[in-house]
Design a protein around this motif. Sequence first.
Motif, PDB file in Angstrom:
ATOM      1  N   ASP A 144     -18.824  35.232  34.581  1.00 21.87           N
ATOM      2  CA  ASP A 144     -18.228  35.347  33.250  1.00 21.87           C
ATOM      3  C   ASP A 144     -17.790  36.783  32.972  1.00 21.87           C
ATOM      4  O   ASP A 144     -16.731  37.008  32.372  1.00 21.87           O
ATOM      5  CB  ASP A 144     -19.234  34.895  32.182  1.00 21.87           C
ATOM      6  N   LEU A 145     -18.611  37.736  33.402  1.00 18.35           N
ATOM      7  CA  LEU A 145     -18.312  39.154  33.194  1.00 18.35           C
ATOM      8  C   LEU A 145     -18.690  39.938  34.438  1.00 18.35           C
ATOM      9  O   LEU A 145     -19.595  39.547  35.182  1.00 18.35           O
ATOM     10  CB  LEU A 145     -19.098  39.719  32.002  1.00 18.35           C
ATOM     11  N   GLY A 269     -10.170  43.386  29.962  1.00 12.48           N
ATOM     12  CA  GLY A 269     -10.431  41.966  30.128  1.00 12.48           C
ATOM     13  C   GLY A 269     -11.916  41.686  30.155  1.00 12.48           C
ATOM     14  O   GLY A 269     -12.661  42.075  29.250  1.00 12.48           O
ATOM     15  N   ARG A 270     -12.376  41.038  31.208  1.00 13.86           N
ATOM     16  CA  ARG A 270     -13.788  40.685  31.350  1.00 13.86           C
ATOM     17  C   ARG A 270     -14.570  41.708  32.177  1.00 13.86           C
ATOM     18  O   ARG A 270     -15.695  41.429  32.585  1.00 13.86           O
ATOM     19  CB  ARG A 270     -13.916  39.296  31.998  1.00 13.86           C
ATOM     20  N   LEU A 298     -24.596  48.318  25.155  1.00 11.30           N
ATOM     21  CA  LEU A 298     -23.738  47.250  25.666  1.00 11.30           C
ATOM     22  C   LEU A 298     -24.451  45.899  25.620  1.00 11.30           C
ATOM     23  O   LEU A 298     -23.887  44.896  25.166  1.00 11.30           O
ATOM     24  CB  LEU A 298     -23.298  47.570  27.094  1.00 11.30           C
ATOM     25  N   ALA A 299     -25.698  45.866  26.078  1.00  7.54           N
ATOM     26  CA  ALA A 299     -26.448  44.608  26.045  1.00  7.54           C
ATOM     27  C   ALA A 299     -26.677  44.148  24.609  1.00  7.54           C
ATOM     28  O   ALA A 299     -26.584  42.949  24.306  1.00  7.54           O
ATOM     29  CB  ALA A 299     -27.782  44.774  26.767  1.00  7.54           C
ATOM     30  N   GLY A 300     -26.966  45.081  23.731  1.00  8.06           N
ATOM     31  CA  GLY A 300     -27.173  44.720  22.332  1.00  8.06           C
ATOM     32  C   GLY A 300     -25.938  44.133  21.695  1.00  8.06           C
ATOM     33  O   GLY A 300     -26.012  43.145  20.946  1.00  8.06           O
ATOM     34  N   TYR A 307     -17.808  38.544  24.103  1.00 12.59           N
ATOM     35  CA  TYR A 307     -17.662  39.724  24.957  1.00 12.59           C
ATOM     36  C   TYR A 307     -16.534  40.639  24.498  1.00 12.59           C
ATOM     37  O   TYR A 307     -16.635  41.865  24.618  1.00 12.59           O
ATOM     38  CB  TYR A 307     -17.483  39.310  26.422  1.00 12.59           C
ATOM     39  N   ARG A 308     -15.434  40.089  23.978  1.00 10.86           N
ATOM     40  CA  ARG A 308     -14.327  40.951  23.526  1.00 10.86           C
ATOM     41  C   ARG A 308     -14.773  41.853  22.391  1.00 10.86           C
ATOM     42  O   ARG A 308     -14.531  43.068  22.415  1.00 10.86           O
ATOM     43  CB  ARG A 308     -13.149  40.088  23.082  1.00 10.86           C
ATOM     44  N   THR A 309     -15.426  41.263  21.405  1.00 13.37           N
ATOM     45  CA  THR A 309     -15.930  42.049  20.274  1.00 13.37           C
ATOM     46  C   THR A 309     -17.000  43.018  20.735  1.00 13.37           C
ATOM     47  O   THR A 309     -17.038  44.179  20.295  1.00 13.37           O
ATOM     48  CB  THR A 309     -16.480  41.114  19.189  1.00 13.37           C
ATOM     49  N   ALA A 310     -17.878  42.553  21.623  1.00  8.57           N
ATOM     50  CA  ALA A 310     -18.956  43.418  22.116  1.00  8.57           C
ATOM     51  C   ALA A 310     -18.402  44.629  22.848  1.00  8.57           C
ATOM     52  O   ALA A 310     -18.868  45.761  22.651  1.00  8.57           O
ATOM     53  CB  ALA A 310     -19.882  42.618  23.030  1.00  8.57           C
TER      54      ALA A 310
END
Length: 384
Positions: A144-145, A269-270, A298-300, A307-310
């Motif tokens: 996924d990432l 992207g990812r 990043l994990a938080g 994922y885009r917003t993160a």
Amino acid sequence: MDILISGAGIAGPALALWLARSGHRVTVVEKAPALRPGGQAVDFKGATHLTVLERMGILEEVRRRQTGGTDHRIIDADGRTLAVVPREFTGGDVEILRGDLSALLYERTKDGCEYVFGDSIASLTETPSGVHVTFEYGTPRTFDLVVGADGIHSQVRRLAFGPERDYVRHLGYYYALADIGGVGSGSVMYTEPGRTVAVEGSHGPALLIFASPELDYDRDDAEQHKRIIADAYRGAGWRVPELIARLPRARNVYLDSISQVRMDRYARGRVVLIGDAAYGNTLAGFGTGLAVVAAYVLAGELCRADYRTAFERYERLFHPYARSARSGNAGSFLAPPTRGRIRMRNWMFKRRLLFGALMKLTDKLATDIDLPDYTSFSWPASTT
């Protein structure tokens, strides 16, 4: 999510710890055949670094494994003391060997993550639903990432963002770590214009720093590294010839450029970058602290949003904080190019007010982030 992390140094396993706790399936791929032992001491400084270590559940263990931290004497060719580098300048609030920290993070993540040693990413192809990854040796997989935590010479950055020359600036120096022992006279540093040797006691790795234009060499060829180092220190004074004579028998030698990574964005992207792959500055003094704080942030953010917003939040929070890695040249400070610049450096360590001002600046840079508290999200309270 299925998340691939490239790099099993510090940033990668630190991120893996958080991601595994929050329920993600994590794979860490590492080019080296095993964890790299030893290495130079790394340090953590200020409330931000220590808070993250505490939330990770490893602060007390880091303290248990910490090195003593010592003052370093700057000496002349006759061994006479010219100045003293205080331990708080090099050791922060807590100091630990890089290999010990790496082993600690591996111990805390190996049961909840998949580690693949002796392999590396060969290609990345983003699809609407993930990233198709081929490896040098392993079977292709889709994730996924993908996270690049693979250092200044990041393969993930090259594949996702473009050539290294577009993002990495050579600062005119090289450094080497070599198991050639010391001279039995405590922690000392000897400097001539454009080259420095620092040793601790009678054993342990020596740190060598020398000015050089960019070199064309094989980063995996230790014998070539030994020849480059020997050439760089030919004709040096003090007891440098004695140390260099031990190079042919050294089992562990590592040579790399002193370089700086400059990126406006850390994600595409990812794919996202963390640690030295995104904002490295060799020997600048903040790399390990930045790595563990970045892993936490990043994990938080991935725990809070898609994922885009993160990735956007991670970039927005971290880009200002990482400015400590976007300036300064450790090479020119540790191995000044002229005798006059060497005297100025030594003089700074003799002036308490000037040294105090420098320490306050580094304290501010180490803590200058509004650190979010992600502990109310899905991470369990357990620290194991």
